[in-house]
Structure formats: C-alpha cells, structure tokens
Scaffold this motif. Structure first.
Motif, short mmCIF file in Angstrom:
data_model
loop_
_atom_site.label_atom_id
_atom_site.label_comp_id
_atom_site.label_asym_id
_atom_site.label_seq_id
_atom_site.Cartn_x
_atom_site.Cartn_y
_atom_site.Cartn_z
N ARG A 6 0.84 -1.20 0.00
CA ARG A 6 0.00 0.00 0.00
C ARG A 6 0.87 1.24 0.00
N SER A 7 0.44 2.25 -0.72
CA SER A 7 1.15 3.53 -0.73
C SER A 7 1.00 4.21 0.63
N THR A 8 2.05 4.89 1.04
CA THR A 8 2.02 5.66 2.28
C THR A 8 1.85 7.14 1.94
N ILE A 9 0.83 7.75 2.54
CA ILE A 9 0.54 9.16 2.30
C ILE A 9 0.65 9.91 3.62
N LEU A 10 1.42 10.99 3.62
CA LEU A 10 1.53 11.88 4.78
C LEU A 10 0.66 13.10 4.54
N ILE A 11 -0.16 13.45 5.53
CA ILE A 11 -1.04 14.62 5.42
C ILE A 11 -0.64 15.67 6.44
N THR A 12 -0.56 16.90 5.98
CA THR A 12 -0.34 18.05 6.87
C THR A 12 -1.28 19.16 6.42
N ASN A 13 -1.21 20.32 7.08
CA ASN A 13 -2.03 21.47 6.67
C ASN A 13 -1.55 22.71 7.41
N ASP A 14 -2.29 23.81 7.28
CA ASP A 14 -1.97 25.00 8.07
C ASP A 14 -3.14 25.44 8.95
N ASP A 15 -4.31 24.82 8.77
CA ASP A 15 -5.48 25.18 9.58
C ASP A 15 -5.50 24.45 10.93
N GLY A 16 -4.58 23.51 11.13
CA GLY A 16 -4.51 22.79 12.40
C GLY A 16 -5.07 21.39 12.28
N ILE A 17 -4.62 20.53 13.18
CA ILE A 17 -4.94 19.11 13.09
C ILE A 17 -6.43 18.83 13.29
N ASP A 18 -7.17 19.73 13.93
CA ASP A 18 -8.61 19.54 14.13
C ASP A 18 -9.46 20.15 13.01
N ALA A 19 -8.82 20.72 12.01
CA ALA A 19 -9.56 21.41 10.95
C ALA A 19 -10.41 20.43 10.14
N PRO A 20 -11.63 20.82 9.78
CA PRO A 20 -12.51 19.92 9.02
C PRO A 20 -11.95 19.53 7.66
N GLY A 21 -11.16 20.39 7.04
CA GLY A 21 -10.59 20.06 5.74
C GLY A 21 -9.61 18.91 5.83
N LEU A 22 -8.76 18.91 6.85
CA LEU A 22 -7.82 17.80 7.06
C LEU A 22 -8.57 16.53 7.40
N ARG A 23 -9.54 16.62 8.29
CA ARG A 23 -10.28 15.42 8.71
C ARG A 23 -11.05 14.81 7.53
N ALA A 24 -11.61 15.64 6.66
CA ALA A 24 -12.33 15.13 5.49
C ALA A 24 -11.38 14.41 4.54
N LEU A 25 -10.19 14.98 4.36
CA LEU A 25 -9.20 14.36 3.48
C LEU A 25 -8.73 13.03 4.07
N VAL A 26 -8.47 13.01 5.37
CA VAL A 26 -8.06 11.77 6.04
C VAL A 26 -9.13 10.69 5.86
N HIS A 27 -10.39 11.04 6.16
CA HIS A 27 -11.48 10.06 6.08
C HIS A 27 -11.64 9.51 4.67
N SER A 28 -11.51 10.38 3.66
CA SER A 28 -11.68 9.95 2.28
C SER A 28 -10.57 9.00 1.84
N LEU A 29 -9.38 9.13 2.43
CA LEU A 29 -8.27 8.25 2.07
C LEU A 29 -8.27 6.96 2.89
N VAL A 30 -8.80 7.03 4.11
CA VAL A 30 -8.84 5.85 4.97
C VAL A 30 -9.98 4.92 4.58
N ALA A 31 -11.11 5.47 4.15
CA ALA A 31 -12.31 4.68 3.89
C ALA A 31 -12.10 3.50 2.94
N PRO A 32 -11.40 3.67 1.81
CA PRO A 32 -11.25 2.52 0.91
C PRO A 32 -10.21 1.50 1.36
N ASN A 33 -9.47 1.82 2.42
CA ASN A 33 -8.46 0.91 2.97
C ASN A 33 -7.39 0.55 1.94
N LEU A 34 -7.02 1.53 1.14
CA LEU A 34 -6.01 1.31 0.11
C LEU A 34 -4.66 1.93 0.45
N PHE A 35 -4.64 2.81 1.46
CA PHE A 35 -3.43 3.56 1.75
C PHE A 35 -3.02 3.43 3.21
#
Length: 303
Positions: A6-35
């Motif tokens: 599986r590919s390894t993806i690192l996610i960061t941002n500037d709005d902070g770790i609790d920001a909805p944009g980061l959480r939405a991106l994380v959830h969309s990548l975790v859901a298919p269990n491909l990464f």
C-alpha cells in the motif's frame, strides 16, 4: 512503495490538526483501505505563515487519536510538520506522497507566497518527496463543512494517478502540484491545467485601540467569519504603545488564463509549482544592460 504494498501518504495542513478540511481528506483516504495514512499537522491554526520554520528552539509533538491513521500534533509550522514527517525521526518510513490541506479558502496567484498550506507541500518537494497542496474556495454563506468531503472526493482521482506515476518511476521531480477546488463543487467543469497568476487581495493597516479589535484574517487573506469586538477606551492605550490591524483594501485580479480566473469559472485548477519563481524575461534583459552601466568600485587588490 514496492510491488503490491500500500502507498504511504503523509497529510499536513496550516489550519490545524482539528480542521474539518484535514479530517475530510483523512477520512476519504482511509475509507477505501487502500493507503497507509500518516498525519503530522500543526496543533493550532498556522494560516498565512508562509514557509517559516522553527529554528531557535525544539518543537513539541503529541500523539493524537484519529481513526485509521497514526497522527501527531506539532507545535511548529506547516513546513516544520512536513519536514519532520519525512525525516524518519517521527515515522519509521518515508511517505510516497505528501498532501497538504484541504485549506479553507483558495490559494491562487500571489497568495501562494503567504500560504502555509502550499509551504507544507513545498517543504516535501525540498526533500524530494512528491507532494500536492489542496485548497477549497470557501465562501461565507454558501459553503458548509460537507463541502470538504466533496473537495476530497474530486481530488482522489488525481491522487491515485500521481501514485501510479510514482510507482512507475515516471513522476517528474522538478515540481509539485497546487490544486484549488471551486466553491460550487457539484457543478465543477473538470480539471484544468493552469499556472500561478498575479491575483492578490490588497491589504492596508488601521490603528486600533485594543489587541482584540479588528477581524481575524483567514489563510486566503480575506476577512474570516468572526465578530468584531467593541473598542476599548482609547485613553487606556499609551501614546508610546501603538496598535495596528490589517484590513482588506481591494483586490487585483488577472486577465490572463491563470489559476484564479479558471477557479472562478468553476474549474478544478491544477498548477505545477517549483521552489523558485524566476524573474520575467524582460527584467533579465533590462538588468543585463543596466548592470553593465554601473561603475565598478576597484577591488583592494588593484589599488
């Protein structure tokens, strides 16, 4: 990434770790269990900090629970987070791809210089790791938190395609990508390859009487949705202690087909960026002739 791993993806941002944009991106990548998804993001909002780094003191790192990923909140900047995340000091392996976002607000034109979101991707690029910064054109009164999930979903095909190129060792290493998703995601016009333009929100300053006065600036350099506190008695401010707050004075927009214009037309803009922005060709030509006319000071060895 080797064979069927599986590919390894690192996610960061500037709005902070609790920001909805980061959480939405994380959830969309975790859901298919491909990464294999890792998160290393600021512990609080770090919008518009550009590519600043922490140099004079250590940064604090704390493990955070996010379903399906290994995540850390960091006291540093987005560039710090990306640098730490790809250093193998925090995580045992290098990521195949770094994603920075999803930012609340677009990052086009000259605002790319201010953007902590873009800096997170740029820092990975400095470390020879393919990277993408992602921003959503949030508009007050029209946007909602569900839009971040939609923004993540329309970017998944690009993320997958980049990972294929990385696996095939055919992905170019001389640039990174900056993606902006239009406000009306459901009716977007598709992907559009663009270039960084020169659009910018013009900023000014006004004198204020309290550190609480004025409006918080969002990461796209526009006024955020916060109420303006009432002024305090100006007599409480010392004549030797002056306070000034930024405010929007107008904007300058591009006429050319660039990132901002295409974004406003409804396209998902994809702009390759490099670490350096070279001067325009006519400036190079001007200063080539100009420099020859500048009288040289004799060196000490010729005196």
């Amino acid at each position: 990434m080797e064979g069927g791993q599986r590919s390894t993806i690192l996610i960061t941002n500037d709005d902070g770790i609790d920001a909805p944009g980061l959480r939405a991106l994380v959830h969309s990548l975790v859901a298919p269990n491909l990464f294999n998804v890792l998160v290393c993001a600021p512990d609080s909002e770090k919008s518009a900090v550009s590519h600043s780094i922490t140099w004079l003191h250590p940064i604090a790192v704390k493990k955070v629970h996010i379903d399906g990923v290994t995540a850390y909140a960091v006291s540093g900047t987005p560039a710090d987070c990306a640098s730490l995340g790809v250093s193998k000091a925090l995580f045992p392996t290098l990521p195949d791809l770094v994603l920075s976002g999803i930012n609340k607000g677009s990052n086009c034109g000259y605002h790319i210089v201010y953007s902590g979101t873009v800096a997170g991707a740029r820092e990975a690029f400095f470390n020879d790791i393919p990277s993408i910064s992602i921003s959503y054109d949030w508009v007050k009164g029209k946007s909602n938190l569900q839009d971040f999930t939609l923004a993540a979903q329309v970017c998944i095909p690009i993320i997958n395609a980049v990972l294929v190129e990385i696996k095939n060792q055919s992905y170019p290493r001389k640039c990174f990508l900056n993606i902006d998703v239009p406000n009306d995601i459901a009716n977007h016009k598709g992907y559009r390859l663009t270039k960084q333009g020169k659009s910018i929100i013009k900023m000014g300053w006004r004198q204020v009487t309290s550190e609480r006065e004025g409006r918080k600036m969002s990461s796209d350099m526009t006024n955020a949705d916060t109420e303006t506190p009432k002024n305090v008695d100006s007599s409480s401010v010392s004549p030797d202690h002056l306070l000034f707050a930024r405010e929007v004075r107008g904007s300058v927009l591009d006429d050319d087909i660039t990132d901002y214009k295409c974004l406003q037309e409804g396209y998902i803009t994809v702009s390759p960026l490099a670490a350096l922005s070279h001067a325009e060709v006519d400036c190079q030509a001007y200063f080539k002739d100009w420099l020859q006319s500048v009288p040289e000071i004799p060196s000490s060895s010729s005196l």
